[in-house]
Every structure is written in structure tokens, then in C-alpha cells.
Design a protein around this motif. Structure first.
Motif, short mmCIF file in Angstrom:
data_model
loop_
_atom_site.label_atom_id
_atom_site.label_comp_id
_atom_site.label_asym_id
_atom_site.label_seq_id
_atom_site.Cartn_x
_atom_site.Cartn_y
_atom_site.Cartn_z
N ARG A 99 71.67 40.11 56.66
CA ARG A 99 70.57 39.17 56.37
C ARG A 99 70.17 38.42 57.64
N GLU A 100 71.17 38.00 58.41
CA GLU A 100 70.86 37.26 59.64
C GLU A 100 70.11 38.15 60.63
N ASP A 101 70.45 39.44 60.66
CA ASP A 101 69.70 40.36 61.53
C ASP A 101 68.24 40.46 61.09
N VAL A 102 68.04 40.52 59.78
CA VAL A 102 66.66 40.59 59.28
C VAL A 102 65.90 39.31 59.62
N VAL A 103 66.57 38.16 59.43
CA VAL A 103 65.91 36.89 59.76
C VAL A 103 65.59 36.82 61.25
N GLU A 104 66.51 37.29 62.07
CA GLU A 104 66.26 37.28 63.52
C GLU A 104 65.09 38.20 63.87
N LEU A 105 65.00 39.33 63.18
CA LEU A 105 63.88 40.24 63.42
C LEU A 105 62.56 39.57 63.03
N VAL A 106 62.57 38.90 61.88
CA VAL A 106 61.36 38.18 61.45
C VAL A 106 61.00 37.10 62.47
N ALA A 107 62.01 36.39 62.98
CA ALA A 107 61.75 35.33 63.96
C ALA A 107 61.14 35.91 65.24
N LYS A 108 61.66 37.04 65.70
CA LYS A 108 61.12 37.64 66.92
C LYS A 108 59.67 38.06 66.73
N VAL A 109 59.39 38.68 65.58
CA VAL A 109 58.01 39.10 65.32
C VAL A 109 57.10 37.88 65.23
N ALA A 110 57.57 36.84 64.55
CA ALA A 110 56.74 35.63 64.40
C ALA A 110 56.47 34.98 65.75
N LEU A 163 58.36 27.07 62.53
CA LEU A 163 58.96 28.40 62.40
C LEU A 163 60.37 28.30 61.81
N GLU A 164 61.15 27.32 62.26
CA GLU A 164 62.50 27.16 61.73
C GLU A 164 62.47 26.85 60.24
N ALA A 165 61.52 26.04 59.81
CA ALA A 165 61.40 25.74 58.38
C ALA A 165 61.08 27.01 57.59
N CYS A 166 60.20 27.85 58.14
CA CYS A 166 59.87 29.11 57.47
C CYS A 166 61.07 30.04 57.42
N LEU A 167 61.85 30.09 58.51
CA LEU A 167 63.03 30.96 58.53
C LEU A 167 64.09 30.47 57.55
N ASP A 168 64.20 29.16 57.39
CA ASP A 168 65.14 28.65 56.38
C ASP A 168 64.74 29.10 54.98
N LYS A 169 63.45 29.12 54.71
CA LYS A 169 62.98 29.62 53.42
C LYS A 169 63.30 31.10 53.26
N VAL A 170 63.12 31.85 54.35
CA VAL A 170 63.43 33.28 54.29
C VAL A 170 64.91 33.49 54.00
N ARG A 171 65.78 32.73 54.68
CA ARG A 171 67.22 32.85 54.43
C ARG A 171 67.56 32.50 52.98
N GLU A 172 66.93 31.46 52.48
CA GLU A 172 67.20 31.04 51.10
C GLU A 172 66.79 32.12 50.10
N GLN A 173 65.62 32.70 50.31
CA GLN A 173 65.14 33.74 49.40
C GLN A 173 65.99 35.01 49.51
N MET A 174 66.41 35.35 50.71
CA MET A 174 67.24 36.54 50.88
C MET A 174 68.63 36.33 50.31
N GLY A 175 69.13 35.10 50.36
CA GLY A 175 70.44 34.83 49.78
C GLY A 175 70.43 35.00 48.27
N ALA A 176 69.29 34.73 47.63
CA ALA A 176 69.19 34.88 46.17
C ALA A 176 68.75 36.28 45.77
N ALA A 177 68.38 37.11 46.75
CA ALA A 177 67.90 38.46 46.43
C ALA A 177 69.07 39.41 46.26
#
Length: 240
Positions: free
Chosen positions: A111-122, A208-222
């Protein structure tokens, strides 16, 4: 249990009283013989009853002892089997727990790898947008000022030095609304709004950090992710 029937002794021989005479001794002897027979019968019946009772007691005790022995043996065997099972199950339980922790760690790292990928793209998208339209950062300034209490006096906007120069060049009308201050400490895309009453971060990084926190939260529940190339992992990345 053995059933007993009562023993009935024969009636005593009723011998008429003999008159004294030469046959009187025979009558007395006969009476004595009858009494001896009665006693012998009583003794024989008593011994037979005692023997039969002892045998019945032994049979009943043996049956009860066998039943109790079987129950105790079964319980002892059950406890021994359970103890052996617990001894065999303990390593399996430890291995299962270790596997569970490994899977959780793997899922967390994935999950952290996916979040990091999203952060790099953003970050790449933000960098490109600000390169093409640097004045867009002033939109963030306006949003920040709208969220602050009513402002009185001059508003200072601290910007990256290069972006500050480009904004003054490309959007002088909007830049004239506030006092733009170049700050070499700020990275590209970052800015701070300062008034007489307060100071706020209006840059891209904290958003961006606020958006990534939301992404982590949603991925944790997925649902759990799979390794790259798996259908579940690909679906999760596409959804993000």
C-alpha cells in the motif's frame, strides 16, 4: 443380581411322649437326632447363603470396578491425546501467526508503494502545471485568504524566488493585489500567506499530504492488494 428363595426347613418330628420303659431311650435318641439335623440344616443354609452372598458381592464389585476402570482409562487417554495435540498445534499456531504478520507487513509495504507512486505522479503533474501556468498558485492564495478571518492591512505572499519572478512577469495584474515576497527557502509550488493577524500555509505540499492521507485511509479499508501483475493489485492502482 442373583435371586434368593427362602429355605424351608422340614417340620420337627412330633414324637409322642414315651412312657418310661425300655423304649424310652430310643425316643430320646430320636429327638436328639432330629435336633442335630435341624442344626446341621441351619448351618448348611447359613454357609450356603454366606458363600452365595460373597460371590454376588465379588461379581458386583468386579463389574463396578471394570466400569470405573474403563472410565478412568478413557479420561486419562483423552487427556494424553489432548496434551499431545496441543504440543503439535503450538508450532503450527506460531507459524500461522508469523505468516499473518508477514502478510500484514507485505500488504502495508505494498500500500505504501502505491501511495508513493501516486505521490510521485501528483508531484509531476503539479510541477508541470506550475511550469505552464505559474499564476495558478495565486488561486491557492485566494482560497487561503477566503478561509481566514477578515483581513485588514497589507497581505504578504511569500513565494519561491523563480515563481515569484515569473508570476510578476506573466500575471502582473493579479500580482499587484498583494505584496509578493521571494523566499529562497521555499520550494517550487510552496507559498505562505502572511497578514497582520495571522500566517497560513497556502502551498501545494500540505494539500498533497492531506490527499495522500485520504488515499492511505481508503486503501486501508479496501480489499487486500496482490503483487504487481495480479488482478487485485492492478485494480487497486487503477481505482486510486
Amino acid at each position: 443380581m442373583k435371586h434368593w428363595r427362602p429355605f424351608r426347613f422340614p417340620p420337627l418330628l412330633q414324637v409322642p411322649a414315651a412312657a418310661p420303659g425300655p423304649h424310652g431311650d430310643d425316643a430320646v435318641q430320636l429327638q436328639a437326632s432330629v435336633a442335630d439335623g435341624f442344626r446341621q440344616g441351619m448351618d448348611a443354609g447359613y454357609r450356603e447363603g454366606v458363600a452365595a452372598g460373597e460371590q454376588a458381592g465379588r461379581d458386583a464389585g468386579l463389574a463396578q470396578g471394570l466400569a470405573e476402570g474403563r472410565a478412568q482409562g478413557f479420561e486419562a487417554a483423552r487427556r494424553e491425546v489432548l496434551a499431545q495435540f496441543d504440543g503439535l498445534a503450538a508450532p503450527l499456531a506460531a507459524a500461522a501467526e508469523a505468516m499473518r504478520r508477514t502478510c500484514e507487513d507485505y500488504q502495508g509495504a505494498l500500500r505504501e508503494d502505491v501511495v508513493e507512486l501516486v505521490a510521485k505522479v501528483a508531484r509531476q503533474v503539479i510541477r508541470c502545471e506550475l511550469t505552464l501556468k505559474p499564476a495558478q498558485i495565486l488561486d491557492l492564495v485566494e482560497e487561503t485568504l477566503a478561509a481566514l478571518p477578515p483581513v485588514s492591512g497589507e497581505v504578504e505572499v511569500l513565494l519561491n524566488a523563480e515563481e515569484c519572478a515569473r508570476i510578476r512577469e506573466l500575471a502582473p495584474e493579479r500580482a499587484a493585489r498583494w505584496r509578493l515576497v521571494p523566499d529562497a527557502k521555499l520550494a517550487a509550488g510552496e507559498c505562505r500567506v502572511r497578514t497582520a493577524e495571522s500566517e497560513a500555509d497556502a502551498g501545494c505540499q500540505q494539500r498533497l499530504e492531506a490527499c495522500l492521507d485520504k488515499v492511505r485511509e481508503q486503501m486501508g479499508a479496501a480489499a487486500p492488494l496482490t503483487a504487481p501483475g495480479g488482478t487485485a493489485g492492478t485494480g487497486a492502482v487503477a481505482e486510486v
